[in-house]
Design a protein around this motif. Structure first.
Motif, PDB file in Angstrom:
ATOM      1  N   SER A   9      -9.378  -0.741   4.357  1.00 52.88           N
ATOM      2  CA  SER A   9      -9.537  -2.175   4.494  1.00 52.88           C
ATOM      3  C   SER A   9      -8.279  -2.821   3.894  1.00 52.88           C
ATOM      4  CB  SER A   9     -10.807  -2.587   3.781  1.00 52.88           C
ATOM      5  OG  SER A   9     -10.707  -3.804   3.165  1.00 52.88           O
ATOM      6  N   PHE A  10      -7.703  -3.742   4.660  1.00 56.40           N
ATOM      7  CA  PHE A  10      -6.482  -4.390   4.203  1.00 56.40           C
ATOM      8  C   PHE A  10      -6.740  -5.301   3.018  1.00 56.40           C
ATOM      9  CE2 PHE A  10      -4.869  -3.228   8.417  1.00 56.40           C
ATOM     10  CZ  PHE A  10      -3.658  -2.702   8.042  1.00 56.40           C
ATOM     11  N   GLY A  11      -7.835  -5.897   2.887  1.00 53.47           N
ATOM     12  CA  GLY A  11      -8.177  -6.792   1.772  1.00 53.47           C
ATOM     13  C   GLY A  11      -8.240  -6.017   0.478  1.00 53.47           C
ATOM     14  N   LEU A  12      -8.918  -4.890   0.521  1.00 55.21           N
ATOM     15  CA  LEU A  12      -9.031  -4.046  -0.668  1.00 55.21           C
ATOM     16  C   LEU A  12      -7.666  -3.503  -1.033  1.00 55.21           C
ATOM     17  CD1 LEU A  12     -10.940  -2.733  -2.726  1.00 55.21           C
ATOM     18  CD2 LEU A  12     -11.155  -0.826  -1.127  1.00 55.21           C
ATOM     19  N   PHE A  13      -6.941  -3.133  -0.010  1.00 52.58           N
ATOM     20  CA  PHE A  13      -5.589  -2.625  -0.241  1.00 52.58           C
ATOM     21  C   PHE A  13      -4.718  -3.687  -0.900  1.00 52.58           C
ATOM     22  CE2 PHE A  13      -1.180  -2.054   1.220  1.00 52.58           C
ATOM     23  CZ  PHE A  13      -0.901  -0.823   0.628  1.00 52.58           C
ATOM     24  N   PHE A  14      -4.836  -4.934  -0.406  1.00 51.60           N
ATOM     25  CA  PHE A  14      -4.064  -6.024  -0.962  1.00 51.60           C
ATOM     26  C   PHE A  14      -4.409  -6.252  -2.422  1.00 51.60           C
ATOM     27  CE2 PHE A  14      -3.941 -10.558  -1.973  1.00 51.60           C
ATOM     28  CZ  PHE A  14      -2.589 -10.771  -1.931  1.00 51.60           C
ATOM     29  N   TRP A  15      -5.710  -6.300  -2.742  1.00 48.17           N
ATOM     30  CA  TRP A  15      -6.111  -6.537  -4.139  1.00 48.17           C
ATOM     31  C   TRP A  15      -5.707  -5.358  -5.045  1.00 48.17           C
ATOM     32  CZ3 TRP A  15      -6.748 -11.087  -5.763  1.00 48.17           C
ATOM     33  CH2 TRP A  15      -7.222 -12.061  -4.983  1.00 48.17           C
ATOM     34  N   GLN A  16      -5.813  -4.210  -4.569  1.00 48.77           N
ATOM     35  CA  GLN A  16      -5.392  -3.039  -5.369  1.00 48.77           C
ATOM     36  C   GLN A  16      -3.875  -3.058  -5.607  1.00 48.77           C
ATOM     37  OE1 GLN A  16      -6.878   0.378  -3.241  1.00 48.77           O
ATOM     38  NE2 GLN A  16      -8.868   0.315  -4.301  1.00 48.77           N
ATOM     39  N   LEU A  17      -3.149  -3.458  -4.569  1.00 48.88           N
ATOM     40  CA  LEU A  17      -1.695  -3.572  -4.713  1.00 48.88           C
ATOM     41  C   LEU A  17      -1.342  -4.672  -5.699  1.00 48.88           C
ATOM     42  CD1 LEU A  17       1.081  -2.554  -3.758  1.00 48.88           C
ATOM     43  CD2 LEU A  17       0.970  -4.309  -1.969  1.00 48.88           C
TER      44      LEU A  17
END
Length: 166
Positions: A9-17
């Protein structure tokens, strides 16, 4: 691994980044800087200790060289003092020998003079005694042989003619 790719998921990826970047910034701001400063100060302390050890080693070498130099100077001074003492000893011995020789020569010459004087005195005394005895003997002989005054006078005149003064 396939499940990860399917559940991506790009959202989760964004927040993790974003969390990773914030965490990296916080680590850099509060952890890396003090750790790097501690490492840098420790490195400087180690370098200072190494420099100090090198200076101490060089100073120790200088001290050893100075000690060796002082030891050589002390040996040279000791050798010169021993040489000087030997020269003084030899000089004193030669002076004492010369003085003893001179004193001995003086004593010998004085003894020779004394012996000569005593010999001359003894010879003079013997001559006087011999002369006195001779005169006494001659007087006794002449009294017996010469009864008259003229014969005595003639004998004395003859003797005076024979005698030579020294």
């Amino acid at each position: 691994m396939e499940k990860l790719v399917n559940d991506f998921s790009f959202g989760l990826f964004f927040w993790q980044l974003l969390i990773l970047i914030v965490l990296a910034f916080l680590l850099w701001k509060f952890a890396w800087k003090p750790i790097l400063e501690a490492l840098s100060s420790r490195e400087e302390g180690i370098q200072d200790a190494l420099d100090s050890a090198e200076r101490a080693r060089k100073e120790m070498q200088n001290l050893q060289a100075d000690n060796e130099k002082l030891l050589q100077e002390a040996r040279a001074e000791r050798d010169s003092m021993i040489k000087e003492a030997r020269e003084i000893k030899e000089k004193m011995i030669s002076e004492a020998r010369a003085e003893a020789q001179n004193e001995g020569d003086k004593m010998i010459s004085q003894a020779k003079v004394s012996i000569k004087n005593e010999k001359n005195a003894a010879l003079a005394e013997i001559k006087n005694k011999v002369a006195a005895l001779s005169i006494q003997i001659a007087e006794k002989v002449v009294r017996h042989e010469l009864s008259s005054r003229e014969e005595q006078q003639k004998l004395v005149d003859d003797m005076l003619d024979d005698v030579t003064l020294n």
